[in-house]
Design an enzyme around this catalytic site. Structure first.
Site, PDB file in Angstrom:
ATOM      1  N   ARG A   1    -108.790  90.560 100.808  1.00 29.66           N
ATOM      2  CA  ARG A   1    -109.175  89.829  99.598  1.00 29.66           C
ATOM      3  C   ARG A   1    -108.247  88.627  99.442  1.00 29.66           C
ATOM      4  O   ARG A   1    -107.057  88.780  99.158  1.00 29.66           O
ATOM      5  CB  ARG A   1    -109.093  90.737  98.374  1.00 29.66           C
ATOM      6  CG  ARG A   1    -109.627  90.089  97.097  1.00 29.66           C
ATOM      7  CD  ARG A   1    -109.456  91.002  95.895  1.00 29.66           C
ATOM      8  NE  ARG A   1    -110.255  92.207  95.969  1.00 29.66           N
ATOM      9  CZ  ARG A   1    -111.544  92.280  95.651  1.00 29.66           C
ATOM     10  NH1 ARG A   1    -112.185  91.186  95.244  1.00 29.66           N
ATOM     11  NH2 ARG A   1    -112.196  93.424  95.732  1.00 29.66           N
TER      12      ARG A   1
ATOM     13  N   ARG B   1    -108.106  97.242  85.471  1.00 35.81           N
ATOM     14  CA  ARG B   1    -107.697  96.635  86.741  1.00 35.81           C
ATOM     15  C   ARG B   1    -106.342  95.940  86.631  1.00 35.81           C
ATOM     16  O   ARG B   1    -105.740  95.596  87.642  1.00 35.81           O
ATOM     17  CB  ARG B   1    -108.770  95.658  87.223  1.00 35.81           C
ATOM     18  CG  ARG B   1    -110.014  96.359  87.779  1.00 35.81           C
ATOM     19  CD  ARG B   1    -111.132  95.390  88.068  1.00 35.81           C
ATOM     20  NE  ARG B   1    -111.806  94.964  86.846  1.00 35.81           N
ATOM     21  CZ  ARG B   1    -112.860  94.166  86.810  1.00 35.81           C
ATOM     22  NH1 ARG B   1    -113.362  93.697  87.943  1.00 35.81           N
ATOM     23  NH2 ARG B   1    -113.419  93.831  85.664  1.00 35.81           N
TER      24      ARG B   1
ATOM     25  N   GLU C   1    -115.030  87.541  62.694  1.00 31.33           N
ATOM     26  CA  GLU C   1    -114.132  88.658  62.398  1.00 31.33           C
ATOM     27  C   GLU C   1    -114.941  89.954  62.333  1.00 31.33           C
ATOM     28  O   GLU C   1    -116.056  89.978  61.815  1.00 31.33           O
ATOM     29  CB  GLU C   1    -113.426  88.450  61.051  1.00 31.33           C
ATOM     30  CG  GLU C   1    -112.251  87.505  61.100  1.00 31.33           C
ATOM     31  CD  GLU C   1    -111.503  87.474  59.778  1.00 31.33           C
ATOM     32  OE1 GLU C   1    -111.742  88.366  58.938  1.00 31.33           O
ATOM     33  OE2 GLU C   1    -110.704  86.544  59.581  1.00 31.33           O
TER      34      GLU C   1
ATOM     35  N   GLY D   1    -119.879  92.010  92.962  1.00 34.24           N
ATOM     36  CA  GLY D   1    -120.769  92.567  93.979  1.00 34.24           C
ATOM     37  C   GLY D   1    -120.492  92.088  95.382  1.00 34.24           C
ATOM     38  O   GLY D   1    -121.093  92.577  96.345  1.00 34.24           O
ATOM     39  N   GLY D   2    -119.570  91.147  95.544  1.00 40.05           N
ATOM     40  CA  GLY D   2    -119.302  90.576  96.863  1.00 40.05           C
ATOM     41  C   GLY D   2    -118.794  91.593  97.866  1.00 40.05           C
ATOM     42  O   GLY D   2    -119.227  91.619  99.023  1.00 40.05           O
TER      43      GLY D   2
ATOM     44  N   ASP E   1    -112.981 100.082 100.459  1.00 39.78           N
ATOM     45  CA  ASP E   1    -111.638  99.578 100.736  1.00 39.78           C
ATOM     46  C   ASP E   1    -110.687 100.762 100.856  1.00 39.78           C
ATOM     47  O   ASP E   1    -111.026 101.903 100.521  1.00 39.78           O
ATOM     48  CB  ASP E   1    -111.163  98.596  99.661  1.00 39.78           C
ATOM     49  CG  ASP E   1    -111.255  99.169  98.255  1.00 39.78           C
ATOM     50  OD1 ASP E   1    -110.998 100.373  98.077  1.00 39.78           O
ATOM     51  OD2 ASP E   1    -111.591  98.412  97.328  1.00 39.78           O
TER      52      ASP E   1
ATOM     53  N   LYS F   1    -110.855  95.616 104.500  1.00 36.83           N
ATOM     54  CA  LYS F   1    -111.197  94.273 104.038  1.00 36.83           C
ATOM     55  C   LYS F   1    -109.941  93.491 103.685  1.00 36.83           C
ATOM     56  O   LYS F   1    -108.862  94.049 103.514  1.00 36.83           O
ATOM     57  CB  LYS F   1    -112.122  94.342 102.818  1.00 36.83           C
ATOM     58  CG  LYS F   1    -111.412  94.807 101.552  1.00 36.83           C
ATOM     59  CD  LYS F   1    -112.310  94.759 100.350  1.00 36.83           C
ATOM     60  CE  LYS F   1    -111.529  95.115  99.079  1.00 36.83           C
ATOM     61  NZ  LYS F   1    -112.350  95.120  97.879  1.00 36.83           N
TER      62      LYS F   1
END
Length: 310
Positions: free
Chosen positions: A192, A93, A36, A222-223, A167, A190
């Site tokens: 995904r 995200r 906690e 990092g891909g 992208d 790209k």
């Protein structure tokens, strides 16, 4: 004015305090045996303008809870105004329903911060601009582009440079950098198939002989960047480096970067660097503490913040 920080990124908080010449307030943030979070503000903050510096990076849930408890402690201590300074806003995200029956967690986190008692939020390079609208309190979103431009001019100059978006979704960010550098812009198309993996399909733009700069807000596994670097070199690029605001770099990301075709990866210190990041020969860190120090000072004085990145 008071500056207070949690445990997520003490080096950045100390750097901001040093630039502002304001000491960090005495604050005890610790854990009970069952993990906690317990917070004790160890100096008077009644009526003060308080800035809580805390990134919600890994471990995201622990650091988010620290932020909420810090804000609640300040509210109950009668702080005059509480500003949550969140250099890296975790859960960003998850800004929309990506599939049926999925949450919009960025909105949930915004609600939690507001309900805890924050009067204002200061952050940097939100993953999606609409997240500012998730907050029902004033929210300032800083941009790392000015610091990135300065570093590129110092390290590479402007000759033969090409800015590349990894992208289609990052085109606006890349275009802003290309405009400041007065350089060309290319885009990596790209696909995904699942989170954490991607496949480069096409390169939009002529990168032959260019020194390519991949730019994005977050690097996690990092891909995407590694695949983009390989594709750019196969399309004739002279070299490929990357400038990323938030170096999440989870799992084997650092090993992947070290073994990639990237000549270098430059990140900011919005997230506290791990030992693997520190010792990597390909990863370099630039500080955004001066920008946050200026922004906090301007907010405290009731001045414009947008002039910092115009």
């Amino acid at each position: 004015m008071k500056l207070i920080c949690g445990n997520s990124n003490l080096p950045l908080a100390e750097a901001i305090a040093a630039h502002m010449r304001v000491p960090l307030a005495e604050c005890n943030v610790r854990r009970f045996a069952d993990e906690e979070v317990f917070v004790e503000i160890q100096e008077n903050v009644r009526g003060d303008d308080v800035y809580v510096i805390q990134s919600t990076s890994y471990p995201a849930n622990d650091n988010l809870m620290e932020l909420l408890v810090l804000i609640d402690a300040l509210r109950r201590s009668s702080a005059g105004r509480i500003t949550a300074v969140i250099p890296y806003f975790g859960y960003a995200r998850q800004d929309r329903k990506s599939a049926p029956r999925t949450p919009i967690t960025a909105k949930l986190v915004a609600n939690m911060i507001t309900q805890a008692g924050a009067h204002r939020v200061l952050t940097m390079d939100l993953h999606a601009g609409q997240i500012q609208g998730f907050f029902d309190i004033p929210t300032d979103n800083l941009y790392a582009v000015p610091e990135i431009v300065r570093d590129i001019e110092k390290q590479k100059g402007r000759d033969n440079v090409m800015v590349v978006s990894p992208d289609v979704g990052g085109v606006v960010r890349a275009r802003a950098l290309a405009k400041r550098l007065s350089t060309g812009l290319a885009i990596v198309d790209k696909r995904r198939d699942k989170p954490g993996s991607s496949e480069v399909m096409n390169i939009i733009g002529d990168v032959s002989g260019k020194s390519c700069m991949l730019v994005d807000d977050i690097i996690d596994s990092g891909g995407t960047l590694c695949n983009a670097a390989t594709a750019l070199l196969e399309n004739g690029a002279a070299e490929v480096s990357a400038y990323i605001t938030h170096g999440v770099l989870s799992g084997k990301a650092v090993d992947r970067i070290n073994a990639s075709d990237l000549s270098s990866l430059v990140i900011t210190d919005t997230i506290c660097a791990t030992e693997a990041v520190t010792v990597s020969s390909k990863i370099r860190e630039i500080s955004i503490a001066p920008m946050f120090a200026k922004a906090i000072t301007r907010i405290a004085n009731g001045e414009s913040v947008s002039v910092l990145f115009e």
